[in-house]
Write a protein that holds these residues in place. Structure first.
Motif, PDB file in Angstrom:
ATOM      1  N   LEU A 109     -37.568  53.624   4.673  1.00 54.18           N
ATOM      2  CA  LEU A 109     -38.674  52.680   4.482  1.00 54.18           C
ATOM      3  C   LEU A 109     -39.892  53.381   3.886  1.00 54.18           C
ATOM      4  CD1 LEU A 109     -39.682  49.760   4.957  1.00 54.18           C
ATOM      5  CD2 LEU A 109     -40.414  50.496   7.237  1.00 54.18           C
ATOM      6  N   LEU A 146     -43.257  42.797  13.310  1.00 54.42           N
ATOM      7  CA  LEU A 146     -42.417  42.840  12.114  1.00 54.42           C
ATOM      8  C   LEU A 146     -42.286  44.264  11.584  1.00 54.42           C
ATOM      9  CD1 LEU A 146     -43.707  39.658  10.257  1.00 54.42           C
ATOM     10  CD2 LEU A 146     -41.723  39.890  11.757  1.00 54.42           C
ATOM     11  N   VAL A 147     -43.372  45.006  11.606  1.00 57.11           N
ATOM     12  CA  VAL A 147     -43.316  46.409  11.179  1.00 57.11           C
ATOM     13  C   VAL A 147     -42.373  47.192  12.092  1.00 57.11           C
ATOM     14  CG1 VAL A 147     -44.640  48.522  10.865  1.00 57.11           C
ATOM     15  CG2 VAL A 147     -45.597  46.333  10.119  1.00 57.11           C
ATOM     16  N   VAL A 165     -44.447  48.618   3.967  1.00 58.03           N
ATOM     17  CA  VAL A 165     -44.366  47.191   4.309  1.00 58.03           C
ATOM     18  C   VAL A 165     -45.685  46.560   3.886  1.00 58.03           C
ATOM     19  CG1 VAL A 165     -44.043  45.488   6.140  1.00 58.03           C
ATOM     20  CG2 VAL A 165     -42.881  47.724   6.290  1.00 58.03           C
ATOM     21  N   VAL A 214     -36.721  42.510   1.376  1.00 58.01           N
ATOM     22  CA  VAL A 214     -36.542  43.951   1.230  1.00 58.01           C
ATOM     23  C   VAL A 214     -36.080  44.231  -0.197  1.00 58.01           C
ATOM     24  CG1 VAL A 214     -35.322  46.012   2.039  1.00 58.01           C
ATOM     25  CG2 VAL A 214     -35.912  44.192   3.669  1.00 58.01           C
ATOM     26  N   ALA A 219     -39.179  37.440   5.153  1.00 59.03           N
ATOM     27  CA  ALA A 219     -39.123  38.899   5.013  1.00 59.03           C
ATOM     28  C   ALA A 219     -38.195  39.256   3.865  1.00 59.03           C
ATOM     29  CB  ALA A 219     -38.635  39.548   6.308  1.00 59.03           C
ATOM     30  N   LEU A 231     -38.744  46.346  11.122  1.00 53.02           N
ATOM     31  CA  LEU A 231     -38.345  46.942   9.849  1.00 53.02           C
ATOM     32  C   LEU A 231     -38.194  48.456   9.973  1.00 53.02           C
ATOM     33  CD1 LEU A 231     -40.642  44.741   7.612  1.00 53.02           C
ATOM     34  CD2 LEU A 231     -38.135  44.747   7.567  1.00 53.02           C
ATOM     35  N   ARG A 232     -39.104  49.095  10.696  1.00 53.72           N
ATOM     36  CA  ARG A 232     -38.985  50.541  10.890  1.00 53.72           C
ATOM     37  C   ARG A 232     -37.746  50.875  11.715  1.00 53.72           C
ATOM     38  NH1 ARG A 232     -44.555  53.600  12.318  1.00 53.72           N
ATOM     39  NH2 ARG A 232     -43.156  55.348  11.910  1.00 53.72           N
ATOM     40  N   THR A 246     -48.730  41.168  12.871  1.00 46.82           N
ATOM     41  CA  THR A 246     -47.591  41.699  12.120  1.00 46.82           C
ATOM     42  C   THR A 246     -46.962  42.936  12.744  1.00 46.82           C
ATOM     43  OG1 THR A 246     -49.122  43.005  10.761  1.00 46.82           O
ATOM     44  CG2 THR A 246     -48.492  40.814   9.932  1.00 46.82           C
ATOM     45  N   VAL A 276     -43.790  39.043   4.384  1.00 49.92           N
ATOM     46  CA  VAL A 276     -43.866  40.496   4.260  1.00 49.92           C
ATOM     47  C   VAL A 276     -42.785  40.988   3.302  1.00 49.92           C
ATOM     48  CG1 VAL A 276     -44.866  40.896   6.546  1.00 49.92           C
ATOM     49  CG2 VAL A 276     -42.386  40.870   6.286  1.00 49.92           C
ATOM     50  N   LEU A 277     -43.120  42.072   2.602  1.00 52.09           N
ATOM     51  CA  LEU A 277     -42.175  42.740   1.712  1.00 52.09           C
ATOM     52  C   LEU A 277     -42.022  44.179   2.171  1.00 52.09           C
ATOM     53  CD1 LEU A 277     -40.648  42.782  -1.197  1.00 52.09           C
ATOM     54  CD2 LEU A 277     -42.692  44.049  -1.885  1.00 52.09           C
ATOM     55  N   ALA A 278     -40.781  44.648   2.266  1.00 55.69           N
ATOM     56  CA  ALA A 278     -40.499  46.047   2.578  1.00 55.69           C
ATOM     57  C   ALA A 278     -39.873  46.709   1.356  1.00 55.69           C
ATOM     58  CB  ALA A 278     -39.550  46.154   3.771  1.00 55.69           C
TER      59      ALA A 278
END
Length: 250
Positions: A22, A10-11, A25, A81, A79, A14-15, A7, A44-46
């Motif tokens: 943010l 993906l982090v 995550v 958000v 994903a 998103l970052r 992951t 994943v959820l942000a």
């Protein structure tokens, strides 16, 4: 042993796009409920402080299109958000700030960018996030999210059934497994992995309907190749829908 999720990429995405807004995550779905299977999405959820801009949502789509998929070592990504103030304190229907999933790929490749808006499907997503308690970045999810009331979880998962069943011919495995999971959750109050839900539901199906759900589970686990030309899956799906309706009205 189930595959362990990777992951970090993906982090980073998103970052990079969401920046200081943010808060966290979180992993959920199959990876958190029992391990990735061959056909599992990486979910994943942000949680963010501020609403996203159209440019941010466009950048997220572009980056996720690049790393999500089913070939060349890729895995499908889902994903989501949410703006914290849009879901805490909890209210129904919750508002989703951004959603990426492979079922939307054709729209995204045509340049469509998802808009924020109400999304009942967030109820089971947030429930799974809290249940999994698997932060990839930030604090435990309970520090950012309120629990979803059982009544709202129940009506949210039932709300999507009509649209889901319309996809039976084109997404047979996922439809059967998701119907089994909805029935399981309504009847037991727990959210299980798709294979565990199929096992629970299969034991309660009439014998005639068991092969279709057993095939869906076996394909999901990677034990069989996906083919449906030798099975009539509609009676199984219709029976699962009836069980969902009976459990919801009970």
């Amino acid at each position: 042993m189930p595959e362990q999720p990777h992951t970090d990429h993906l982090v980073r995405i998103l970052r990079g796009v969401l920046g200081d807004s943010l808060f966290g995550v979180f992993l959920h779905g199959s990876a958190a409920l029992g391990g990735l299977r061959p056909h599992s999405d990486l979910d994943v959820l942000a949680v963010v402080r501020d609403p996203t801009s159209p440019d941010q949502r466009r950048f997220l789509v572009e980056e996720l299109l690049r790393v999500s998929g089913t070939g060349q070592g890729l895995r499908p990504v889902e994903a989501t958000v949410v703006v914290q103030d849009a879901v805490r304190p909890w209210r129904y229907p919750p508002s989703c700030e951004f959603l990426y999933g492979e079922w939307l790929r054709q729209d995204f490749e045509r340049g469509v960018t998802p808009d924020p808006g109400p999304n009942p499907d967030l109820a089971p997503v947030l429930t799974m996030v809290l249940l999994a308690d698997a932060p990839l970045l930030g604090p435990p999810p309970a520090e950012l999210l309120d629990p979803v009331p059982a009544a709202d979880l129940r009506r949210a998962i039932v709300a999507g059934v009509p649209e889901l069943t319309e996809e039976l011919a084109t997404d047979t495995r996922n439809v059967l497994l998701t119907l089994a999971r909805v029935w399981t959750t309504l009847d037991t109050g727990s959210i299980r992995s798709k294979d565990a839900a199929a096992e629970w539901a299969g034991a309660r199906l009439p014998v005639a309907h068991r092969p279709a759900l057993a095939r869906a589970r076996a394909v999901y686990l990677g034990d069989e190749d996906e083919r449906w030309d030798d099975l009539d899956v509609r009676p199984c799906a219709e029976h699962l829908v009836r069980m969902i309706e009976e459990s919801y009205s009970a």
